[in-house]
Design a protein around this motif. Structure first.
Motif, PDB file in Angstrom:
ATOM      1  N   ASP A  90      -2.756  12.630   7.096  1.00  0.00           N
ATOM      2  CA  ASP A  90      -1.428  12.407   6.554  1.00  0.00           C
ATOM      3  C   ASP A  90      -1.035  13.636   5.744  1.00  0.00           C
ATOM      4  O   ASP A  90      -1.743  14.040   4.823  1.00  0.00           O
ATOM      5  CB  ASP A  90      -1.415  11.157   5.666  1.00  0.00           C
ATOM      6  N   THR A 149       1.079   6.531   3.521  1.00  0.00           N
ATOM      7  CA  THR A 149       0.763   6.334   4.933  1.00  0.00           C
ATOM      8  C   THR A 149       1.967   5.716   5.645  1.00  0.00           C
ATOM      9  O   THR A 149       2.952   5.332   5.021  1.00  0.00           O
ATOM     10  CB  THR A 149      -0.460   5.412   5.089  1.00  0.00           C
ATOM     11  N   SER A 150       1.829   5.588   6.958  1.00  0.00           N
ATOM     12  CA  SER A 150       2.946   5.071   7.757  1.00  0.00           C
ATOM     13  C   SER A 150       3.197   3.589   7.534  1.00  0.00           C
ATOM     14  O   SER A 150       4.296   3.097   7.797  1.00  0.00           O
ATOM     15  CB  SER A 150       2.670   5.314   9.253  1.00  0.00           C
ATOM     16  N   SER A 151       2.196   2.860   7.077  1.00  0.00           N
ATOM     17  CA  SER A 151       2.314   1.404   6.940  1.00  0.00           C
ATOM     18  C   SER A 151       2.836   1.021   5.561  1.00  0.00           C
ATOM     19  O   SER A 151       2.663   1.749   4.579  1.00  0.00           O
ATOM     20  CB  SER A 151       0.959   0.740   7.163  1.00  0.00           C
ATOM     21  N   HIS A 205      -6.833   9.354   6.736  1.00  0.00           N
ATOM     22  CA  HIS A 205      -6.811   7.898   6.549  1.00  0.00           C
ATOM     23  C   HIS A 205      -6.883   7.199   7.900  1.00  0.00           C
ATOM     24  O   HIS A 205      -6.632   7.780   8.952  1.00  0.00           O
ATOM     25  CB  HIS A 205      -5.560   7.452   5.785  1.00  0.00           C
ATOM     26  N   GLU A 255      -5.245   4.603  10.295  1.00  0.00           N
ATOM     27  CA  GLU A 255      -3.922   4.018  10.504  1.00  0.00           C
ATOM     28  C   GLU A 255      -4.078   2.680  11.234  1.00  0.00           C
ATOM     29  O   GLU A 255      -4.255   2.634  12.457  1.00  0.00           O
ATOM     30  CB  GLU A 255      -3.029   4.962  11.300  1.00  0.00           C
ATOM     31  N   SER A 282      -2.025   0.324  11.817  1.00  0.00           N
ATOM     32  CA  SER A 282      -0.941  -0.220  12.656  1.00  0.00           C
ATOM     33  C   SER A 282      -1.384  -0.300  14.104  1.00  0.00           C
ATOM     34  O   SER A 282      -0.787  -1.005  14.915  1.00  0.00           O
ATOM     35  CB  SER A 282       0.304   0.669  12.553  1.00  0.00           C
TER      36      SER A 282
END
Length: 643
Positions: A586, A591-593, A612, A614, A616
């Motif tokens: 990242d 993070t994306s979530s 990290h 991920e 998802s």
């Protein structure tokens, strides 16, 4: 003005009825409205109908031609051409209900105490016809049913109207037609030429052919053999008359090569296997659960001793209904089903068609297929290559065997033992014709590949390892991470990177299994086998420290900046590390979530990177590994610290 035979004879009949009967109390052809009414196209919102009649719900006037719905209703009124008629419109449109639709004459004056007669014509063509009933009503509004018909009564839109005569009591003051909708839009019921007399009508005379008219003819019965591959229509056929002289209702249609319009149902093409081969199928994108569609041969002369019929069917889809075959002595009189099958029978679009045979008894008859729709659009049922011939059928062929190519070489490293779709060689060896989208081996069996172009959807290939050795990936694997992968033996670990597969030790008897998902965008793989020793990696250079903050990738020629999953995941991570599954870098920030992970890297700046997992992507319990490059640790040991 030219008249057809039917128009001329019916006009003469109406004239003779009027002239010979001084007590014609009501006459309605739906062509001349009374004062205060208008000609209305559907939906009919007027409260007064033609000829002073009243109506409710679905009754409307059709000014000429067929009804608005396909596969139901007549082609015109009883007089042909632009003749109007009344019908119920069974399409699902706001304001129309499931209740019976009533059409009622105005009050009838002059009915003698001895009673009289009602004469009318009706047309009931469509796969989901409901019920038409006729009642006579007294001055107080008390009505009693005196006639009823249910279900399809006519074989096509062009079939002749049926005329019915009923006795009326002396207390009759009005006549009511009640039409009830069936289960779908192919249930339009029509009436025309309504007449009431205080006496009796003359018998219906046989049509008198004028010297200049041409009598309509039905196609003569055909002799055997009868064959239909749905590739050559007879002259003048339409969707209603169907190819090979067949007739059809509701959802039957011709597919001119390729798949049906619906996703994940039907065959990939006709039974002959070419892209231009036609076939017949029911299109289940429309209709409702239980909708029946009928496909009927022309009338056939079956000789003494009987005959046999063979045909192919394809029934792939999660919501397949049923298909049956019956024998009919007329367009409306059929015996019970002599063959039936229900539910999904094939595993994929490309699964081989199945052939079956049916005994056909002697006589003059029609053969009928009835396909019943399942609960959704993934229920397309198809037939092809119909053949009816004297004698008995040879044993029907079983499923097309798995293609056999070259026999297994004694030195082959790989053998494909199972594949879905069935486009691969079984038993080893190759090359087969390179059908894109399936595992197949090279000529010597030393390599396995999925062929040129993108691999196919929902593939399952079982590749048997015949020799102990190592796998050698050719080039770079082009797979959708998490979705397209291999497994080895009984292990559930997903093998999907060069690092996992290149140099992987395998032994005789193990199975390497290939899986893809239902949406493929990658080109696949070529993997060879070798029985030489696995390459010995060069010893790592001694290092005194190893530091990685995930901010500066080392050996940039072999690493990839990975900012998203799954399509941009690299096979080598930053700092020379390697990873599997859902590790990613990242580049600052969260993070994306949502509601998980840190707000940024450990250094606390908005540009500080970190690694990290991920989540998802992946599945419950999926293991993801992040590994340093090889390290040479001094005899005194080392200390590992990380955040």
């Amino acid at each position: 003005m030219a008249f057809s035979e039917r128009t001329l004879s019916l006009s003469v009949f109406l004239l003779s009825a009027t002239l010979s009967n001084g007590q014609l109390l009501f006459n309605c052809q739906f062509n001349t409205p009374t004062t205060g009414t208008t000609r209305t196209t559907w939906p009919d919102t007027s409260t007064r109908f033609f000829c002073g009649m009243t109506h409710t719900n679905r009754w409307t006037i059709d000014l000429s031609g067929g009804t608005p719905s396909g596969g139901t209703g007549p082609s015109s009124g009883t007089l042909g051409g632009s003749d109007s008629y009344a019908h119920i419109e069974t399409s699902t449109i706001g304001g129309l209900t499931a209740a019976a639709s009533l059409l009622t004459t105005p009050t009838i004056s002059g009915m003698p105490a001895t009673g009289g007669q009602l004469r009318f014509s009706y047309h009931m063509f469509g796969a989901t016809i409901g019920t038409l009933s006729v009642s006579q009503c007294t001055a107080t509004g008390s009505c009693s049913v005196m006639w009823t018909r249910s279900g399809q009564q006519h074989s096509s839109t062009t079939a002749a109207w049926t005329t019915q005569t009923l006795a009326l009591s002396g207390t009759t003051r009005s006549v009511r037609f009640s039409a009830t909708r069936g289960t779908s839009f192919t249930g339009d019921i029509s009436v025309d030429a309504i007449m009431i007399t205080g006496s009796t009508f003359p018998p219906t005379a046989a049509p008198t052919v004028s010297p200049t008219s041409t009598a309509p003819t039905q196609p003569p019965p055909q002799t055997l053999p009868y064959n239909c591959g749905f590739n050559t229509p007879a002259t003048g056929t339409t969707v209603t008359r169907f190819w090979c002289g067949m007739s059809s209702t509701s959802q039957w249609t011709i597919d001119q090569g390729g798949t049906t319009p619906s996703f994940n149902t039907g065959p990939s093409g006709g039974q002959a296997g070419t892209t231009t081969d036609n076939y017949a199928h029911i299109e289940t994108s429309g209709g409702t659960t239980g909708t029946t569609s009928i496909l009927t041969t022309p009338q056939l002369i079956i000789p003494t001793g009987g005959a046999a019929m063979t045909f192919y069917y394809h029934m792939f889809g999660a919501t397949i209904g049923s298909l049956s075959v019956s024998m009919c002595t007329s367009a409306t009189s059929c015996g019970p089903a002599v063959w039936t099958i229900s539910g999904q029978q094939h595993t994929s679009l490309t699964a081989a068609w199945t052939q079956t045979s049916v005994t056909v008894p002697a006589g003059t008859l029609f053969v009928r297929w009835t396909a019943t729709r399942g609960s959704s659009f993934t229920g397309d049922i198809s037939i092809d290559t119909v053949s009816i011939f004297s004698g008995t059928a040879p044993p029907t062929a079983g499923p097309t065997p798995t293609p056999q190519c070259f026999p297994a070489f004694s030195t082959a490293f790989f053998v494909v033992t199972a594949a879905r779709p069935l486009m691969a060689c079984a038993g080893g060896g190759g090359p087969q014709t390179a059908t894109e989208g399936t595992c197949y081996t090279t000529t010597s069996g030393s390599c396995i590949t999925d062929g040129p172009g993108n691999h196919g959807n929902n593939e399952r290939c079982t590749i048997n390892i015949r020799r102990t050795g190592w796998l050698a990936v050719q080039g770079t694997l082009a797979l959708e991470t998490f979705f397209d992968y291999f497994t080895l033996g009984s292990s559930t670990t997903r093998l999907q990177t060069n690092r996992q597969l290149d140099g992987l030790a395998v032994s005789t008897g193990q199975n390497l299994t290939w899986f893809t998902d239902a949406s493929v965008t990658q080109a696949g793989f070529t993997i060879c086998g070798t029985i030489t020793a696995s390459p010995t990696p060069a010893p790592p250079a001694p290092v005194s420290t190893f530091t990685c903050g995930f901010n500066s990738p080392s050996n940039t020629a072999n690493t990839t900046l990975t900012t998203g999953l799954p399509t941009s995941q690299g096979t080598r991570f930053w700092c020379g590390m390697s990873h599997t599954n859902i590790w990613q870098v990242d580049e600052g920030g969260s993070t994306s979530s949502f509601n998980t992970g840190p707000s940024g890297g450990q250094a606390g700046t908005t540009t500080d990177n970190y690694a990290h997992l991920e989540t998802s992507f992946g599945t419950v319990g999926m293991e993801s590994v992040l590994t340093t490059p090889p390290l040479l640790v001094n005899p005194g040991g080392a200390v590992l610290s990380y955040y």
